[in-house]
Design an enzyme around this catalytic site. Structure first.
Site, short mmCIF file in Angstrom:
data_model
loop_
_atom_site.label_atom_id
_atom_site.label_comp_id
_atom_site.label_asym_id
_atom_site.label_seq_id
_atom_site.Cartn_x
_atom_site.Cartn_y
_atom_site.Cartn_z
N ASN A 8 56.15 -0.55 -34.30
CA ASN A 8 55.35 0.37 -35.11
C ASN A 8 54.34 1.01 -34.18
O ASN A 8 53.28 0.44 -33.90
CB ASN A 8 54.66 -0.38 -36.25
CG ASN A 8 53.89 0.54 -37.19
OD1 ASN A 8 53.65 1.70 -36.88
ND2 ASN A 8 53.47 0.02 -38.32
N ARG A 93 59.37 2.02 -37.06
CA ARG A 93 58.75 2.75 -38.16
C ARG A 93 58.57 4.19 -37.71
O ARG A 93 57.95 4.46 -36.68
CB ARG A 93 57.39 2.15 -38.51
CG ARG A 93 56.68 2.93 -39.62
CD ARG A 93 55.21 2.66 -39.63
NE ARG A 93 54.51 3.46 -40.65
CZ ARG A 93 53.24 3.79 -40.58
NH1 ARG A 93 52.50 3.39 -39.56
NH2 ARG A 93 52.69 4.51 -41.53
N HIS A 181 53.85 5.60 -46.74
CA HIS A 181 53.76 4.14 -46.93
C HIS A 181 55.01 3.59 -47.61
O HIS A 181 54.98 2.57 -48.29
CB HIS A 181 52.52 3.75 -47.75
CG HIS A 181 51.23 3.96 -47.03
ND1 HIS A 181 50.12 4.52 -47.62
CD2 HIS A 181 50.88 3.70 -45.75
CE1 HIS A 181 49.13 4.60 -46.75
NE2 HIS A 181 49.57 4.11 -45.60
N ARG A 241 40.13 9.28 -43.13
CA ARG A 241 40.79 10.47 -43.66
C ARG A 241 40.20 10.86 -45.02
O ARG A 241 39.78 10.01 -45.78
CB ARG A 241 42.29 10.23 -43.79
CG ARG A 241 43.03 10.28 -42.47
CD ARG A 241 44.49 9.93 -42.66
NE ARG A 241 44.78 8.57 -42.23
CZ ARG A 241 45.93 7.93 -42.47
NH1 ARG A 241 46.91 8.54 -43.11
NH2 ARG A 241 46.10 6.70 -42.06
N GLU A 379 55.88 -4.77 -43.93
CA GLU A 379 56.67 -3.63 -43.48
C GLU A 379 57.64 -4.04 -42.37
O GLU A 379 58.75 -3.50 -42.29
CB GLU A 379 55.74 -2.53 -43.00
CG GLU A 379 54.86 -1.94 -44.09
CD GLU A 379 53.76 -1.06 -43.56
OE1 GLU A 379 53.59 0.05 -44.07
OE2 GLU A 379 53.06 -1.49 -42.63
#
Length: 395
Positions: A8, A93, A181, A241, A379
């Protein structure tokens, strides 16, 4: 026995995991992280039980450490501690899969080229994901390289949750609500099918709350709507963000404040959210511990927007049977879960304070109409599962 390596790659980090692939679900052997890639990078490695094998050791380099050097350091550490590992599949990912990918894919030069063309859609994520791909291909030229896309889980949205009210030509060019996500939501969907099949079959809002944050409305385990849209900026406020923002603000920043495009990108992605509102930190733990009024206002805005988004997703689902919290904040912050759920009795959400304080798997009151759960996401396991399936096909 064969093994899969999961990667990732972020702008300044590289998370990795080593999994054993067998007849059953992939088994984690070790995981780690190269931090501060692009500078004085460090490496951490721990075994499957969480015991630290390497604790923030400096990665040696003549200059700044890039993704290739970070991966080389990670591989050396893994092979030093697990010399019998036979890595024949590497899973990545990749944030953006565009319109073509509704599931994982074996990477080919043609696919990599198309994914590179999506970099303008995710400028702060896609190039670094692909840098990790190229580093892995150089390190494992014979291994099957598998991409798992954050957008793939949302590719079945109905038209009204996929489109913006722009001229249709932009929709045809790919200006759409992609959602992100997806690896986390895929894992949670699978866990619900395993541990709460009745809830999985119903209408559920999953809140992935971390430094990046979003919510996903699922029906029957499939994404119906997401708080994130065209980019990973939309929806909930995040660590740095903005979340949802009136596009008129961007016009004002361009026309009246004279900010350049690059300055606006930096502002929206790196200087806003919890950090911008509080002026203190992007880390929720720091803000929760602070008695600063600005820190408390940042938390109040964060939880208010989450409640508002949850209500909107419930409307998109035409009802609500369950809520699942995951991600670093969602899994660990009693305060944030409590404040998001506070005042939502009208929709059937009622929290058991003791269960919430204990981070219990089920935190709703026993007879509440809506079941509220806390499920740690994984994940990396989703990526490893894709490696187990596609690695055999691509070999």
């Amino acid at each position: 026995m064969t093994h899969a390596l999961t990667l990732n790659a972020g702008s300044s980090s590289l998370k990795f995991g080593l999994f054993e692939l067998g007849a059953d679900d992939p088994a984690l052997i070790a995981s780690g992280k190269a931090d501060r890639v692009g500078g004085d990078a460090t490496l951490t490695l721990k075994d499957a039980a969480g015991a630290k094998l390497i604790d923030a050791a400096a990665i040696p380099a003549e200059g700044v450490v890039d993704h290739h050097e970070a991966l080389a350091a990670a591989l050396k550490a893994l092979l030093d501690h697990f010399p019998v590992a036979q890595i024949n599949t590497v899973g990545h990912r990749v944030v953006h899969g565009g319109l073509d990918h509704s599931g994982p894919a074996v990477l080919t030069p043609g696919i990599i080229d198309k994914l590179s063309q999506l970099s303008p859609f995710a400028p702060l994520h896609q190039p670094h994901n692909l840098a990790g791909v190229r580093a892995a291909m150089a390190a494992f030229p014979k291994a099957v390289q598998v991409a798992c896309f954050d957008t793939a889980f949302h590719r079945h949205h109905p038209f009204v949750n996929d489109v913006f009210a722009l001229p249709r030509e932009y929709y045809d060019k790919g200006v759409r609500r992609y959602g992100f996500h997806g690896l986390s939501y895929d894992y949670i969907s699978g866990e619900l099918a395993r541990i709460a099949p009745d809830l999985h079959a119903g209408r559920v809002v999953v809140a992935h709350l971390g430094n990046g944050a979003s919510m996903c409305g699922m029906r029957g385990g499939r994404s119906v709507a997401s708080s994130m849209g065209f980019s990973a900026l939309d929806g909930l406020p995040m660590g740095t963000r903005t979340g949802q923002l009136d596009p008129g603000v961007l016009l004002y920043l361009l026309q009246q404040e004279g900010l350049s495009v690059e300055q606006i990108i930096t502002l929206l992605y790196k200087k806003s959210g919890l950090l911008g509102l509080s002026g203190i930190s992007h880390d929720m733990r720091t803000l929760e511990a602070s008695d600063s009024e600005a820190a408390q206002q940042a938390i109040a805005y964060y939880t208010f927007r989450a409640r508002r988004e949850l209500g909107g997703l419930a409307a998109a689902l035409e009802g609500l049977d369950g809520v699942v919290f995951c991600g670093g904040i969602g899994e660990n912050s009693r305060l944030i879960r409590e404040r998001i759920c506070d005042g939502l009795h009208w929709i059937g959400i009622e929290i058991d304070d003791d269960a919430n304080a204990a981070n219990a798997p089920v935190i709703s009151r026993q007879n509440a109409p809506v079941k509220v759960m806390v499920i740690p996401t994984n994940e990396e396991l989703v990526i490893a599962r894709a490696c187990a399936t596609l690695g055999k096909r691509g070999a």
